[in-house]
Scaffold this active site. Structure first.
Site, PDB file in Angstrom:
ATOM      1  N   ARG A   1      10.809 -14.192  13.210  1.00  0.00           N
ATOM      2  CA  ARG A   1      10.421 -13.349  14.012  1.00  0.00           C
ATOM      3  C   ARG A   1      10.133 -13.858  15.401  1.00  0.00           C
ATOM      4  O   ARG A   1       9.628 -14.967  15.700  1.00  0.00           O
ATOM      5  CB  ARG A   1       8.894 -13.105  13.372  1.00  0.00           C
ATOM      6  CG  ARG A   1       7.895 -12.120  14.405  1.00  0.00           C
ATOM      7  CD  ARG A   1       6.725 -11.702  13.547  1.00  0.00           C
ATOM      8  NE  ARG A   1       7.031 -10.797  12.812  1.00  0.00           N
ATOM      9  CZ  ARG A   1       5.899  -9.852  12.441  1.00  0.00           C
ATOM     10  NH1 ARG A   1       4.590  -9.926  13.026  1.00  0.00           N
ATOM     11  NH2 ARG A   1       6.341  -8.794  11.433  1.00  0.00           N
TER      12      ARG A   1
ATOM     13  N   HIS B   1      12.579  -3.809  13.491  1.00  0.00           N
ATOM     14  CA  HIS B   1      11.768  -4.297  12.642  1.00  0.00           C
ATOM     15  C   HIS B   1      12.396  -3.822  11.257  1.00  0.00           C
ATOM     16  O   HIS B   1      11.799  -2.965  10.332  1.00  0.00           O
ATOM     17  CB  HIS B   1      10.392  -3.620  12.689  1.00  0.00           C
ATOM     18  CG  HIS B   1       9.399  -4.592  11.975  1.00  0.00           C
ATOM     19  ND1 HIS B   1       9.758  -5.773  11.072  1.00  0.00           N
ATOM     20  CD2 HIS B   1       8.040  -4.377  11.832  1.00  0.00           C
ATOM     21  CE1 HIS B   1       8.521  -6.083  10.435  1.00  0.00           C
ATOM     22  NE2 HIS B   1       7.720  -5.285  11.110  1.00  0.00           N
TER      23      HIS B   1
ATOM     24  N   GLN C   1      10.563  -3.827   7.740  1.00  0.00           N
ATOM     25  CA  GLN C   1       9.445  -2.749   7.765  1.00  0.00           C
ATOM     26  C   GLN C   1      10.195  -1.337   7.276  1.00  0.00           C
ATOM     27  O   GLN C   1       9.519  -0.562   6.601  1.00  0.00           O
ATOM     28  CB  GLN C   1       8.639  -2.532   9.180  1.00  0.00           C
ATOM     29  CG  GLN C   1       7.717  -1.384   9.006  1.00  0.00           C
ATOM     30  CD  GLN C   1       6.487  -1.928   8.139  1.00  0.00           C
ATOM     31  OE1 GLN C   1       5.908  -2.899   8.397  1.00  0.00           O
ATOM     32  NE2 GLN C   1       5.819  -1.143   7.247  1.00  0.00           N
TER      33      GLN C   1
ATOM     34  N   ASP D   1       2.817   3.966  15.752  1.00  0.00           N
ATOM     35  CA  ASP D   1       2.484   2.208  15.555  1.00  0.00           C
ATOM     36  C   ASP D   1       1.870   2.067  17.013  1.00  0.00           C
ATOM     37  O   ASP D   1       1.353   3.012  17.852  1.00  0.00           O
ATOM     38  CB  ASP D   1       4.014   1.750  15.868  1.00  0.00           C
ATOM     39  CG  ASP D   1       3.896   0.265  15.965  1.00  0.00           C
ATOM     40  OD1 ASP D   1       2.879  -0.334  15.433  1.00  0.00           O
ATOM     41  OD2 ASP D   1       4.884  -0.319  16.229  1.00  0.00           O
TER      42      ASP D   1
ATOM     43  N   CYS E   1       2.932   1.141  10.322  1.00  0.00           N
ATOM     44  CA  CYS E   1       3.440  -0.229   9.729  1.00  0.00           C
ATOM     45  C   CYS E   1       2.207  -1.324   9.659  1.00  0.00           C
ATOM     46  O   CYS E   1       2.187  -2.200   9.107  1.00  0.00           O
ATOM     47  CB  CYS E   1       4.758  -0.801  10.653  1.00  0.00           C
ATOM     48  SG  CYS E   1       4.147  -1.229  12.361  1.00  0.00           S
TER      49      CYS E   1
ATOM     50  N   ARG F   1       6.093  -3.649   1.396  1.00  0.00           N
ATOM     51  CA  ARG F   1       7.020  -4.811   2.065  1.00  0.00           C
ATOM     52  C   ARG F   1       7.169  -5.952   1.096  1.00  0.00           C
ATOM     53  O   ARG F   1       8.261  -6.286   1.398  1.00  0.00           O
ATOM     54  CB  ARG F   1       5.911  -5.551   3.205  1.00  0.00           C
ATOM     55  CG  ARG F   1       5.617  -4.708   4.349  1.00  0.00           C
ATOM     56  CD  ARG F   1       6.824  -4.408   5.268  1.00  0.00           C
ATOM     57  NE  ARG F   1       7.378  -5.381   5.775  1.00  0.00           N
ATOM     58  CZ  ARG F   1       7.210  -6.269   7.014  1.00  0.00           C
ATOM     59  NH1 ARG F   1       6.014  -5.694   7.611  1.00  0.00           N
ATOM     60  NH2 ARG F   1       7.780  -7.139   7.083  1.00  0.00           N
TER      61      ARG F   1
HETATM   62  N1  NVA Z   1       5.243  -2.577  17.204  1.00  0.00           N
HETATM   63  C1  NVA Z   1       4.671  -3.665  16.800  1.00  0.00           C
HETATM   64  C2  NVA Z   1       4.768  -3.805  15.250  1.00  0.00           C
HETATM   65  C3  NVA Z   1       3.889  -4.827  14.675  1.00  0.00           C
HETATM   66  C4  NVA Z   1       4.381  -5.069  13.403  1.00  0.00           C
HETATM   67  C5  NVA Z   1       4.850  -5.011  17.555  1.00  0.00           C
HETATM   68  O1  NVA Z   1       6.021  -5.259  17.770  1.00  0.00           O
HETATM   69  O2  NVA Z   1       3.659  -5.561  17.849  1.00  0.00           O
HETATM   70  N1   CP Z   2       3.877  -4.468   9.766  1.00  0.00           N
HETATM   71  C1   CP Z   2       4.003  -5.997   9.947  1.00  0.00           C
HETATM   72  O1   CP Z   2       5.090  -6.137  10.415  1.00  0.00           O
HETATM   73  O2   CP Z   2       2.678  -6.498   9.788  1.00  0.00           O
HETATM   74  P1   CP Z   2       2.656  -7.990  10.293  1.00  0.00           P
HETATM   75  O3   CP Z   2       2.621  -7.993  11.918  1.00  0.00           O
HETATM   76  O4   CP Z   2       1.151  -8.351   9.990  1.00  0.00           O
HETATM   77  O5   CP Z   2       3.613  -8.934   9.742  1.00  0.00           O
END
Ligand code: NVA
Ligand code: CP
Length: 300
Positions: free
Chosen positions: A104, A131, A134, A217, A257, A285
């Site tokens: 990540r 992502h 997800q 989101d 998500c 998930r």
């Molecule tokens: N769009 C959000 C998703 C978090 C799971 C981010 O990138 O922070």
């Molecule tokens: N939806 C998601 O990826 O959550 P986290 O950031 O908690 O992993």
């Protein structure tokens, strides 16, 4: 032989994605029945988190344990990555010791470079561009609640961020229509919108009109916190609230998500209301990624 990676949904064929979704639901039922299923005995997953996480970390770690394997949480704060060791060197070294690696990070090019130097499968656990894990859970959740997503309409409200771009990929692969309701200055790149399968509009009600599922989101994704103030103002008309949900199909579901910011991109009554499937979506998930781990590690 090059390992099989999962950096975006495009790394799978539509048939493979449908198989993963079906398998995820099977694994869910297996767990509900309390049956042990440990095909990954002795396998080790490494997880590099350069951004925060609750769901991704816990679901991968629990999933690996349930499949009989184990996992390592690797933070740049206490690895040499945080002190400037190149991604390429890290990938070569740790992929000689591990069976699968999840990353990540911010730049999508980082996971690509990592994958290019890894001798084991690399999974994108979120980048600024995508992502895909997800999306597997979202597609599983839609399928469990409403059946096949092909031919259906998804309304995306808010930022054209990593999640939105993964929905665009999913719409092409699984043959559904995606309407993106978003302020013009945050619109997806024009080449991603074709006006037919992928429709962009600045009118939130038009985006939601008759949709089978409404998805949103956070307005400021991780890494974009400094833009929070102007984003709050720009996205306010795209908040998913009871009034906006009225424009969707009567049996529309709501997905997010998570983490959610109640009172910003979604109101509490929608998030906690009868149309919301966000808790199933979060749980999925676990199941979807177990299906993915099996697929990447056990497919000959
Ligand atoms: N769009 C959000 C998703 C978090 C799971 C981010 O990138 O922070
Ligand atoms: N939806 C998601 O990826 O959550 P986290 O950031 O908690 O992993």
């Amino acid at each position: 032989m090059q390992p099989r990676h999962f950096l975006t949904l495009d790394d799978c064929t539509p048939e493979e994605i449908l198989t993963l979704i079906r398998r995820a639901t099977e694994l869910k039922h297996l767990r509900e029945r309390g049956e042990d299923h440990e095909p990954l005995h002795g396998k080790v997953l490494g997880m590099i988190f350069e951004k925060s996480s609750t769901r991704t970390r816990v679901s991968f770690e629990a999933g690996m344990a349930q499949l009989g394997g184990s996992s390592l949480f690797l933070s740049p704060r206490d690895t040499q990555l945080g002190r400037g060791e190149p991604v390429e060197d890290t990938a070569r070294v740790i992929s000689s010791m591990l069976d699968v690696i999840m990353v990540r990070t911010a730049g999508h090019d980082v996971v690509e470079r990592f994958a290019n130097h890894s001798r084991v499968p690399v999974i994108n656990g979120l980048t600024d561009d995508a992502h895909p894990c997800q999306l597997l859970a979202d597609l599983q959740t839609f399928t469990e609640h409403r059946g096949d997503i092909a031919g259906r309409t998804v309304a995306w409200l808010g930022d054209s961020n990593n999640m939105c771009r993964s929905y665009i990929r999913a719409a092409h692969l699984l043959d559904f229509k995606l309407r993106i309701g978003c302020p013009g200055e945050y619109a997806p790149k024009p080449e991603l919108v074709d006006g037919e399968r992928i429709v962009f509009t600045t009118d939130p009600a038009a985006a939601v009109d008759g949709a089978d599922v409404v998805v949103t989101d956070v307005w400021a994704s991780m890494g974009f916190e400094s833009e929070e103030k102007e984003r709050m103002a720009a996205f306010q008309p795209y908040q998913v609230n009871a009034e906006l949900m009225q424009h969707a199909a009567d049996d529309a579901i709501f997905m997010h998500c998570l983490p959610a910011h109640r009172g910003e991109e979604v109101t509490t009554d929608v998030l906690e209301g009868p149309q919301s499937v966000v808790w199933d979506e979060a749980e999925n998930r676990l199941h979807a990624q177990k299906a993915l781990l099996e697929f990447l590690l056990l497919t000959p």
